[in-house]
Design an enzyme around this catalytic site. Structure first.
Site, PDB file in Angstrom:
ATOM      1  CG  PHE A 252      -2.244  -0.807   0.758  1.00 56.39           C
ATOM      2  CD1 PHE A 252      -2.161  -2.171   0.530  1.00 56.39           C
ATOM      3  CD2 PHE A 252      -3.459  -0.184   0.542  1.00 56.39           C
ATOM      4  CE1 PHE A 252      -3.259  -2.905   0.102  1.00 56.39           C
ATOM      5  CE2 PHE A 252      -4.564  -0.904   0.110  1.00 56.39           C
ATOM      6  CZ  PHE A 252      -4.456  -2.271  -0.105  1.00 56.39           C
ATOM      7  CB  CYS A 263     -13.913  -0.061   1.544  1.00 56.76           C
ATOM      8  SG  CYS A 263     -14.772  -1.507   0.954  1.00 56.76           S
TER       9      CYS A 263
HETATM   10  C1  UGA Z   1     -10.227  -2.318   1.026  1.00 60.03           C
HETATM   11  C2  UGA Z   1      -9.248  -2.998   2.004  1.00 60.03           C
HETATM   12  O1  UGA Z   1      -7.977  -3.166   1.373  1.00 60.03           O
HETATM   13  C3  UGA Z   1      -9.778  -4.359   2.462  1.00 60.03           C
HETATM   14  O2  UGA Z   1      -8.906  -4.907   3.435  1.00 60.03           O
HETATM   15  C4  UGA Z   1     -11.170  -4.156   3.067  1.00 60.03           C
HETATM   16  O3  UGA Z   1     -11.736  -5.377   3.474  1.00 60.03           O
HETATM   17  C5  UGA Z   1     -12.079  -3.512   2.041  1.00 60.03           C
HETATM   18  O4  UGA Z   1     -11.520  -2.244   1.636  1.00 60.03           O
HETATM   19  C6  UGA Z   1     -13.427  -3.306   2.695  1.00 60.03           C
HETATM   20  O5  UGA Z   1     -13.499  -2.556   3.668  1.00 60.03           O
HETATM   21  O6  UGA Z   1     -14.379  -4.007   2.313  1.00 60.03           O
HETATM   22  P1  UGA Z   1     -10.762  -2.549  -1.609  1.00 60.03           P
HETATM   23  O7  UGA Z   1     -11.561  -1.300  -1.429  1.00 60.03           O
HETATM   24  O8  UGA Z   1     -11.352  -3.702  -2.330  1.00 60.03           O
HETATM   25  O9  UGA Z   1     -10.289  -3.112  -0.156  1.00 60.03           O
HETATM   26  O10 UGA Z   1      -9.457  -2.164  -2.424  1.00 60.03           O
HETATM   27  P2  UGA Z   1      -7.927  -1.827  -2.109  1.00 60.03           P
HETATM   28  O11 UGA Z   1      -7.084  -2.812  -2.792  1.00 60.03           O
HETATM   29  O12 UGA Z   1      -7.696  -1.620  -0.676  1.00 60.03           O
HETATM   30  O13 UGA Z   1      -7.779  -0.427  -2.875  1.00 60.03           O
HETATM   31  C7  UGA Z   1      -8.494   0.737  -2.466  1.00 60.03           C
HETATM   32  C8  UGA Z   1      -8.016   1.947  -3.246  1.00 60.03           C
HETATM   33  O14 UGA Z   1      -6.674   2.261  -2.898  1.00 60.03           O
HETATM   34  C9  UGA Z   1      -8.007   1.740  -4.762  1.00 60.03           C
HETATM   35  O15 UGA Z   1      -8.438   2.919  -5.401  1.00 60.03           O
HETATM   36  C10 UGA Z   1      -6.559   1.441  -5.091  1.00 60.03           C
HETATM   37  O16 UGA Z   1      -6.183   1.770  -6.401  1.00 60.03           O
HETATM   38  C11 UGA Z   1      -5.863   2.359  -4.082  1.00 60.03           C
HETATM   39  N1  UGA Z   1      -4.483   1.919  -3.756  1.00 60.03           N
HETATM   40  C12 UGA Z   1      -4.248   0.771  -3.086  1.00 60.03           C
HETATM   41  C13 UGA Z   1      -3.423   2.750  -4.131  1.00 60.03           C
HETATM   42  O17 UGA Z   1      -3.605   3.821  -4.748  1.00 60.03           O
HETATM   43  N2  UGA Z   1      -2.147   2.373  -3.792  1.00 60.03           N
HETATM   44  C14 UGA Z   1      -1.886   1.226  -3.123  1.00 60.03           C
HETATM   45  O18 UGA Z   1      -0.692   0.947  -2.837  1.00 60.03           O
HETATM   46  C15 UGA Z   1      -2.960   0.400  -2.759  1.00 60.03           C
END
Ligand code: UGA
Length: 431
Positions: A252, A263
């Site tokens: 992350f 979320c």
């Molecule tokens: C997130 C959490 O990661 C899960 O652990 C949690 O269960 C879930 O929310 C929830 O509450 O149901 P999710 O929303 O599916 O999961 O997606 P993520 O992979 O966390 O990404 C969220 C956002 O952050 C996306 O827009 C992604 O592109 C961005 N992101 C993620 C970044 O810009 N950089 C990163 O290094 C990681």
């Protein structure tokens, strides 16, 4: 064990299917007749790699059933998971818990023997206390236990996250339900998952604090990326350099567009709103929310400096969902960027591995291309908005004849030097 999942959205469906795969008898309940009929035939309503195969396998093994009859399903089950939505309330930042409480009332009408009632939906601290009060209006306290067992599934990685979780969190105020839940999760614990047993309120807060922390980490690296752009540093070096410190951790730390999805935006607002209620100021999370909101404007400004004149520019947009491996458009930054470009006269073609999106049907000068090739041929500017593997091996020189081609790689999936060697102008995030 006999389990009932109420709500067959993302959380309920994935968790229900995975629990059945671990050998439990699972009934997934939803009000939506059509959805339930489709699921009975193995047709799933969401895009999630591997889910359809698992649904079909467990229907065949007779461990996974679907129903619209909540009362009957609750009666047949020992553990009931509430997995309904907790969206942001209209004109407020707090979570709308009406679906959770109305399911609670319904459940209370069907309790015939001891049941564990679990909130798997993301719910603010003290929701379990309120749910317990609602159910105890109809049912003797000895016949039920309300537990918090938040999910940590990422869209696109949900099955792996379920089977190999970093940790399982269970919050209960009673020994009996603690034992039963530990037993339910024993197949995952024996494969190495850490098990965290807390009281109910703590488990509720762990979920929000986790999402808020991850959102903070992303926002932090995004702001560092802004500084990198001004100082000629590649943010990827910074992510590696700080991420190797075990106290920080490398995950992350990918800089990109504003974080989105169903979320982080919702949960950061909800935790602040809960804290406000308790007169506690979560100033760090407040500034994360603000910084992320400003990020889209910042990237639009950067687009201006890259493209200069938008009028009649042919722009190819690769990936429109909020991240790769999902078809989810909720709070995706493409919803701001594409209409912005369209308003300024750009001609936009977009491609997404999960197909065209209704959100762009009425946006002027926006057209869906059914392949990467059709999307980028003849283009002046290519914007890579999500990090799908499908995009990582594109041969731009072969596909676009334009000598002045510009690439804006919002996920830093390409090496700037390799792209520039092809005679293409390259811009990334924080580099
Ligand atoms: C997130 C959490 O990661 C899960 O652990 C949690 O269960 C879930 O929310 C929830 O509450 O149901 P999710 O929303 O599916 O999961 O997606 P993520 O992979 O966390 O990404 C969220 C956002 O952050 C996306 O827009 C992604 O592109 C961005 N992101 C993620 C970044 O810009 N950089 C990163 O290094 C990681």
């Amino acid at each position: 064990m006999k389990l009932c999942m109420i709500g067959t959205g993302y959380v309920g469906l994935v968790s229900g299917v995975c629990f059945s795969d671990l050998g439990n008898d699972v009934i997934c309940v939803d009000k939506d007749n059509n959805k339930i009929n489709n699921l009975k035939n193995g047709k799933i309503p969401i895009y999630e790699p591997g889910l359809e195969e698992l649904v079909k396998k467990n229907i065949k093994n007779n461990r996974l059933n679907f129903s619209t009859n909540l009362k009957e399903s609750v009666r047949k089950s020992d553990i009931i998971f509430i997995c309904v939505g907790t969206p942001t309330k209209k004109n407020s930042n707090s979570a709308d818990l009406s679906q959770v409480y109305s399911v609670g009332k319904e459940i209370s009408k069907s309790i015939n023997k001891f049941k564990i009632i679990i909130t798997k939906s993301t719910v603010p601290v003290t929701t379990g206390d309120d749910l317990e009060k609602i159910i105890s209006k109809k049912v003797n306290k000895r016949l039920f236990s309300v537990v918090s067992n938040p999910e940590f599934l990422r869209e696109g990685e949900a099955i792996r996250d379920f089977i190999y979780p970093d940790r399982v969190v269970v919050g209960s105020n009673e020994e009996k339900s603690k034992k039963i839940l530990r037993n339910l999760y024993s197949p995952l614990i024996s494969k190495g998952a850490k098990y965290v047993s807390t009281n109910r309120r703590a488990a509720e807060l762990i979920k929000y604090a986790s999402n808020a922390f991850l959102a903070t980490k992303i926002t932090f690296i995004n702001e560092i990326a802004n500084l990198c752009e001004k100082t000629g540093i590649d943010v990827e070096d910074i992510s590696i350099g700080i991420g190797l410190d075990n106290r920080i951790g490398s995950r992350f730390l990918r800089a990109g567009p504003a974080y989105g999805g169903s979320c982080f935006p919702k949960d950061t607002k909800a935790i602040v709103s809960t804290a406000d209620k308790f007169k506690s100021n979560l100033s760090v999370i407040k500034s994360v929310i603000k910084s992320n909101q400003n990020r889209s404007d910042l990237l639009l400004k950067r687009l201006h400096s890259i493209i200069k004149k938008f009028n009649n520019k042919k722009v190819s947009f690769l990936g429109v969902t909020f991240k790769a491996n999902t078809d989810d458009m909720r709070d995706s930054s493409s919803l701001k960027i594409i209409p912005y470009l369209s308003k300024r006269g750009a001609k936009i073609k977009y491609y997404d591995p999960t197909g065209s999106k209704k959100e762009f049907n009425n946006v002027k000068n926006v057209e869906y291309a059914n392949s990467i090739q059709n999307c980028i041929s003849g283009s002046d500017v290519i914007i890579i908005h999500t990090e799908w593997n499908d995009f990582k091996s594109i041969n731009f020189r072969k596909l676009s004849k334009n000598k002045k081609l510009i690439i804006y790689d919002m996920r830093n999936i390409f090496s700037p030097t390799k792209i520039e060697k092809l005679g293409i102008k390259y811009f990334g995030i924080g580099r």
